[in-house]
Design an enzyme around this catalytic site. Sequence first.
Site, PDB file in Angstrom:
ATOM      1  N   LYS A 101      35.452  15.066  57.782  1.00 54.51           N
ATOM      2  CA  LYS A 101      34.489  14.752  56.974  1.00 54.51           C
ATOM      3  C   LYS A 101      35.364  14.656  55.446  1.00 54.51           C
ATOM      4  O   LYS A 101      34.915  14.139  54.539  1.00 54.51           O
ATOM      5  CB  LYS A 101      33.395  15.651  57.055  1.00 54.51           C
ATOM      6  CG  LYS A 101      32.736  15.475  58.234  1.00 54.51           C
ATOM      7  CD  LYS A 101      31.549  16.894  58.733  1.00 54.51           C
ATOM      8  CE  LYS A 101      30.947  16.511  59.912  1.00 54.51           C
ATOM      9  NZ  LYS A 101      30.322  18.179  60.141  1.00 54.51           N
ATOM     10  N   VAL A 146      22.713  12.427  70.250  1.00 55.68           N
ATOM     11  CA  VAL A 146      22.311  11.308  69.122  1.00 55.68           C
ATOM     12  C   VAL A 146      21.743   9.838  69.745  1.00 55.68           C
ATOM     13  O   VAL A 146      20.579   9.469  69.270  1.00 55.68           O
ATOM     14  CB  VAL A 146      23.624  11.252  68.281  1.00 55.68           C
ATOM     15  CG1 VAL A 146      23.047  10.068  67.298  1.00 55.68           C
ATOM     16  CG2 VAL A 146      24.005  12.609  67.909  1.00 55.68           C
ATOM     17  N   GLY A 166      22.992  18.154  64.691  1.00 54.16           N
ATOM     18  CA  GLY A 166      21.776  17.973  65.510  1.00 54.16           C
ATOM     19  C   GLY A 166      21.419  16.666  65.961  1.00 54.16           C
ATOM     20  O   GLY A 166      21.679  15.907  65.147  1.00 54.16           O
TER      21      GLY A 166
END
Lengths: 447, 447
Positions: free
Chosen positions: B221, B29, B324
């Site tokens: 989450k 990231v 991703g």
Amino acid sequence: MTAAESNGNFPGKGAGAPVGVAILGKGTVGTGVLQLLSEFSYNLEQRIGGPIEVRGVAVSNVDKHKDAPEVQGLYLTGDATELIERDDVDVVVEVIGGIDYPRELVLKALRSGKSVVTANKALVAAHGSELADAANEAGVDLYYEAAVAAAIPVVGMLRRSLAGDQVQRISGIVNGTTNFILDAMATTGASYEEALAEATRLGYAEADPTADVEGHDAASKAAILASMGFHTRVTFDDVHCEGITQITADDIAAAKRANQTIKLLAICERLLDENGNTRAVNARVHPTLVPNDHPLATVDKSYNAIFVEAEAAGRLMFYGNGAGGAPTASAVLGDLVGAARNKVHGGRAPAENLYADYPVVGFEEVETRYHINMTVNDRVGVLADLARQFADSDVSLSAVRQEESGDEAHLIVVTHAAQERNLQEIVERLKGHEDVRSVNSVIRLGA
Amino acid sequence: MTAAESNGNFPGKGAGAPVGVAILGKGTVGTGVLQLLSEFSYNLEQRIGGPIEVRGVAVSNVDKHKDAPEVQGLYLTGDATELIERDDVDVVVEVIGGIDYPRELVLKALRSGKSVVTANKALVAAHGSELADAANEAGVDLYYEAAVAAAIPVVGMLRRSLAGDQVQRISGIVNGTTNFILDAMATTGASYEEALAEATRLGYAEADPTADVEGHDAASKAAILASMGFHTRVTFDDVHCEGITQITADDIAAAKRANQTIKLLAICERLLDENGNTRAVNARVHPTLVPNDHPLATVDKSYNAIFVEAEAAGRLMFYGNGAGGAPTASAVLGDLVGAARNKVHGGRAPAENLYADYPVVGFEEVETRYHINMTVNDRVGVLADLARQFADSDVSLSAVRQEESGDEAHLIVVTHAAQERNLQEIVERLKGHEDVRSVNSVIRLGA
């Protein structure tokens, strides 16, 4: 950058301060806004940091509305200007509809230092630059999430969430009426006229459905989406617009056989030069054949969905109710919380930002693909002859399918991507060709 | 309301001022963030109103990273604290991962008056309140869009777009690894072990897949989504969590026959009292049978999607890449533009707001529906006897299907909604019942 913007300081009134709101209009959306303001007042105060106080509701006919439950205890006036200019009004909510009159009121509000929340797609698509300039001059907020696809937060997504990315393409089903009609045709085999009648009966289509079925409503939204996505002013007049009135039950049936679904899409795209850099942008609305395995193909009934492709984020889709009093009021209230919060705590929402300023090119320069269905004479050599016509127009073919019946044949031709100009030209030539009895339908491909 | 919040004034540095940024971490990231900062520098400056200037990149091992192309010309340091505390750093981007060390750094940054952008779901789910308090005390921004579903802007949507509405329920596919595995099992008939091996081979699963397949990642989450959606602190420890390791090819095949798809869902919901008011909230993660015509059922491969039901907006769905390097970097940059813009133009993003503070109840109090597959003795009266067991546990049945094979029978029972506690109890009783040879699977229903 204006004077107001350049000092980098938009002080607030301080926590706990009330935010005075004027509501212009009390149709379906205005009524929904008033209902939610009442129902959610505690929640809104907590989220804003100060209470919302409705200073008044402006309507064209006070007598008609004065007994409505939503306005009891509120100041109801026929004089919108007087309401807007009151010193204790901080935010103006415009939910009147139309263009000229709300334009005048919204400009007056912005120039008086009031932030504005509007649900008016036609106004923003026609006069977005003028409104944005007025908001920048005054250092106030102009919000319009509800103008595109109601509570589907695509405006906020383009303005904030993708602010660190590059939007490549937007394609969306942004009109619920036409999606309902096309879905009904696909589901029941009904004709356009039958499906429209059903949509009218169920309240999905207005008495005069022109703005929906001719694609004008979708074109306003395409202009707004393209302006935000590409940081370039695209107005309603820039948007090529074809509606769904020419779509027949035969077209729908043929699409189904080819594992495709016909959707009315608003498409906003970049045109690239040979180095892959953006040389221009385009926005358009037309019926489109969407492959059944594309997420947009499964959007049924009157639902809306917006598909966004961004360089880093990849493919994103947002789906929901794109119209209706409550969903639109939800979007207006979300904006109102943002505008009110800035009035209390200071700061300013990101304004429209058209720095990229790409050329906006007409539809004829865009590359599209055509699906052409025609009836031709069934004689030896006709296929070869017609294929040469395509080659002469610099259009290459992806698929050809011929079905004979008696002395005529149905010919379905799918082209590769070619300039829209050349495709339009070839269709005209086919129509004039001696072996072509009729061009039955021309529908573009690709979501 | 803190001192910093109450004065309603968060002045900016003024248009054109540079915004100093410290990047903590240079994994996938962090590398993506550095690449986009370089590629989009012109765009970002236009959108922010001043240029981003990267003051440095903190890594644990400088030697390992010093030759990477993204850090050429940048200050690379092993001392994150020194970098954070530099006077010319305005915004700190935390993309390290883990909990304790980034917690320390993020708190230091916030307390030094730096705004923070983090992609760290585990940190926010475990210590969200402590971080939010530190941000409020200092009057700075804390952004974490990338912590949930990468570039799918669900955090912004809950925080801003739905700020004028009431979120009723959130159910989402928020883990790409498990969705890939379940989709592969459904598509190919593979076993869990085979599908996991394929996911690992293709890079969708990590070498140690525990956090994904046991549902821990999704639970973080769920905690964040529930906290924002219900304005109530829900932490990782509050979230009941079951993974997908017990799902068999038989379960998948049985679901398919019933026109259902098994998805690992994060579900956040309100529990209502008899007047329809919220009495508590719950968040949980478990495999769920989703009807094939529900939008979540068609989310394939490693895509994520979050389905939100709000009182006025109705049903909304957001779909895209949930993980991703590039999509996560896109979300980080969107947040960075917001934080940087506030540093330039003044103002502050809406902070976490937990005013509602509902009780958070455990899973056993929630109402769910069970789909139970068991093998029973094929003798007269067994069905009546088992049905009485359900009735004794106050669980009513929606459907029963029996398939005989030799002296045993497969019994599939679908319950109506009942308290999870009672459903768990009935399963234990079935397991101990003399006529039940085995309880083969227990999967909950309903997206």
